[in-house]
Design an enzyme around this catalytic site. Structure first.
Site, PDB file in Angstrom:
ATOM      1  N   ASP A 196       0.771  -1.158   0.123  1.00 14.02           N
ATOM      2  CA  ASP A 196      -0.058   0.076  -0.073  1.00 14.02           C
ATOM      3  C   ASP A 196       0.823   1.138  -0.012  1.00 14.02           C
ATOM      4  OD1 ASP A 196      -2.732   1.306   0.505  1.00 14.02           O
ATOM      5  OD2 ASP A 196      -1.396   2.033   2.219  1.00 14.02           O
ATOM      6  N   GLU A 236       0.251  -1.511  -5.709  1.00 17.53           N
ATOM      7  CA  GLU A 236      -0.940  -0.786  -5.769  1.00 17.53           C
ATOM      8  C   GLU A 236      -0.349   0.640  -6.252  1.00 17.53           C
ATOM      9  OE1 GLU A 236      -3.933   1.986  -3.441  1.00 17.53           O
ATOM     10  OE2 GLU A 236      -1.827   1.678  -2.862  1.00 17.53           O
TER      11      GLU A 236
END
Length: 504
Positions: A196, A236
């Site tokens: 993330d 991501e």
């Protein structure tokens, strides 16, 4: 990673309980979703899940929030389905023991080098140009001032919120911290991690501090640490589409974040041409999504913000603006109230809305969109709200004022049971089973020649094949194929079909 549909969910927002309750939904003889998913991405379940950013600001990344269970429960779930977890590499909570120790002891703290300060990045100071060169996902500068116990004032790097303190991933303390997280996840049999906010993890004076060559180096080093523990890595990144292609060459897996807005564009403008162009160049090592815990990405199909004239988007700027407005209209203005300056926790590159509402709650269009998602090469993921064809949660948005909460509803077991009786949800479950079980999806993919308003795709493996044709102007469509020499046609308007029972 299994070539089967995966689920994305918060542990406590699907079933209303903890890890054991979620497992009861996904596995066992009486589980309503038994056998439906090859894997589940558990959104942050660490201590604690209700901080400043719905768990993405962990106080203790190596501890399961006790309201959800413990690591034994994670390991038990991993016996039934592959489990993916987040590694929040860029930051940790301002309430973490490490940061509190730093505030208490300052430069004498064992964690003094763990947290990224302005001086650490700009030891000679920064010019206006240096600061304006920093790429920002949200308004304002990425800095927060803090006063330590001894009276020192420090300017801390905070990419997202003041409660999310960026760490120095190059510092020995940062490396030890991330290595400890990976080991904890490996011990719990987590087989995949999502990095993330990794695009912001490396800071360099005079540069964008976003997806630089040094960032790729860090991702490679982290992926090697993960691989040594038997863990795959998903990166991501929301970025210009060509940059996403470059990123995919260097990592295990990326998201196809261009897909959701391109599908919406196809329905809105009655053309498949931008979508077909993307299918021709998109990475194959992609997880396909229509919805996630974040909003619908816009930057992913727009022009390069660094050089708009030289690097156009997948759709013209004017059409992108019209698409955003169409989503607002389709959602009866709900998404407008949850997006940009209208709500806190700003993301300048996303529209906050459920995908079902973005398609004006049109069941047929929604199922066609899912069929397109499932047909593209890669591994599909379905967000728990999308699984239940969830609508915008205006009550939750009103309570929290956080834009992304419009698509983060809580479903207790009764809510799930009711949703599973809806025809659109029943048909979606059958589509998932078809995608998981039809042998052609383990074969070769073809984008077939078609008119500008039509998308046609085919998978085949030996004598087995499956085709999807969608006309975005008329919504005429056909999903058909052959299994072991027997032809079938999957109907979008019936409660059941032979295709739903195809076995491997």
């Amino acid at each position: 990673m299994k070539n089967q549909v995966q689920l994305i969910t918060y542990v406590d927002r699907l079933g209303g309980g903890g890890l054991r309750d979620l497992r009861a939904l996904l596995a066992g003889p009486f589980a309503p979703l038994a056998g439906l998913f090859g894997g589940v991405h558990l959104l942050p379940f660490f201590h604690k899940i209700d901080g400043a950013d719905a768990g993405f600001d962990p106080i203790d990344h190596t501890r399961v929030d006790e309201r959800l269970g413990d690591w034994g429960d994670v390991q038990a779930l991993a016996q039934d389905v592959d489990v993916m977890a987040d590694v929040i590499v860029n930051h940790m909570s301002s309430e973490s023991p490490q940061f509190r120790d730093y505030v208490e002891h300052g430069d004498h703290s064992a964690y003094a080098g763990l947290f990224l300060t302005f001086d650490a990045v700009f030891p000679q100071g920064a010019t206006e140009r240096d600061l304006l060169t920093i790429y920002r996902p949200r308004p304002g500068m990425p800095f927060t001032t803090a006063t330590l116990r001894d009276g020192q004032r420090k300017i801390l790097w905070t990419t997202f919120t003041p409660q999310q303190i960026d760490i120095d991933v190059r510092h020995p303390g940062g490396q030890a911290y991330l290595g400890g997280i990976l080991q904890t996840l490996a011990d719990a049999k987590v087989s995949m991690v999502r990095l993330d906010a990794v695009g912001y993890a490396i800071k360099k004076p005079g540069h964008s501090c976003f997806m630089m060559p040094e960032t790729f180096d860090f991702i490679g080093e982290f992926a090697a640490m993960a691989k040594a523990r038997g863990i795959e890595v998903l990166v991501e990144i929301h970025a210009y589409h060509q940059r996403q292609i470059e990123i995919a060459r260097a990592v295990d897996w990326v998201y196809d974040f261009a897909l959701p807005p391109l599908v919406l564009h196809a329905f809105s403008f009655h053309t498949a041409e931008p979508l077909k162009r993307w299918i021709g160049i998109r990475p194959r090592n992609a997880l396909t999504v229509l919805d996630t815990h974040d909003g619908i990405g816009i930057i992913d199909i727009g022009a390069d913000s660094a050089d708009r004239a030289g690097h156009p988007g997948l759709v013209p700027d004017a059409e992108l603006d019209q698409l955003v407005e169409r989503i607002h209209v389709n959602s009866r203005g709900h998404s407008r109230r949850a997006t940009g300056a209208a709500a806190s926790n700003l993301d300048l590159y996303q529209v906050n809305c459920t995908f079902y509402d973005a398609l004006a709650r049109d069941d047929q269009a929604y199922l066609l969109a899912r069929a397109i998602q499932f047909f593209l090469p890669g591994v599909p993921q379905v967000y728990y709200v999308g699984l239940l064809a969830g609508e915008n949660d205006m009550a939750l948005l009103s309570r929290t004022g956080v834009g992304r909460d419009i698509n983060r509803s809580h479903f207790d077991r009764d809510d799930i049971d009711v949703a599973l009786t809806r025809p659109v949800v029943q048909r979606l479950l059958e589509l998932i089973r078809l995608r998981n079980r039809h042998p052609a999806f383990n074969g070769s993919f073809e984008l077939l020649a078609s008119e500008a308003d039509t998308l046609a795709m085919r998978w085949h493996a030996g004598d087995d094949e499956v085709r999807l044709v969608v006309n975005f102007r008329t919504l005429a469509h056909r999903l058909s194929g052959r299994t072991r020499g027997v032809a079938f046609e999957w109907r979008f308007d019936q409660a059941s079909s032979p295709a739903g029972s195809v076995s491997a």
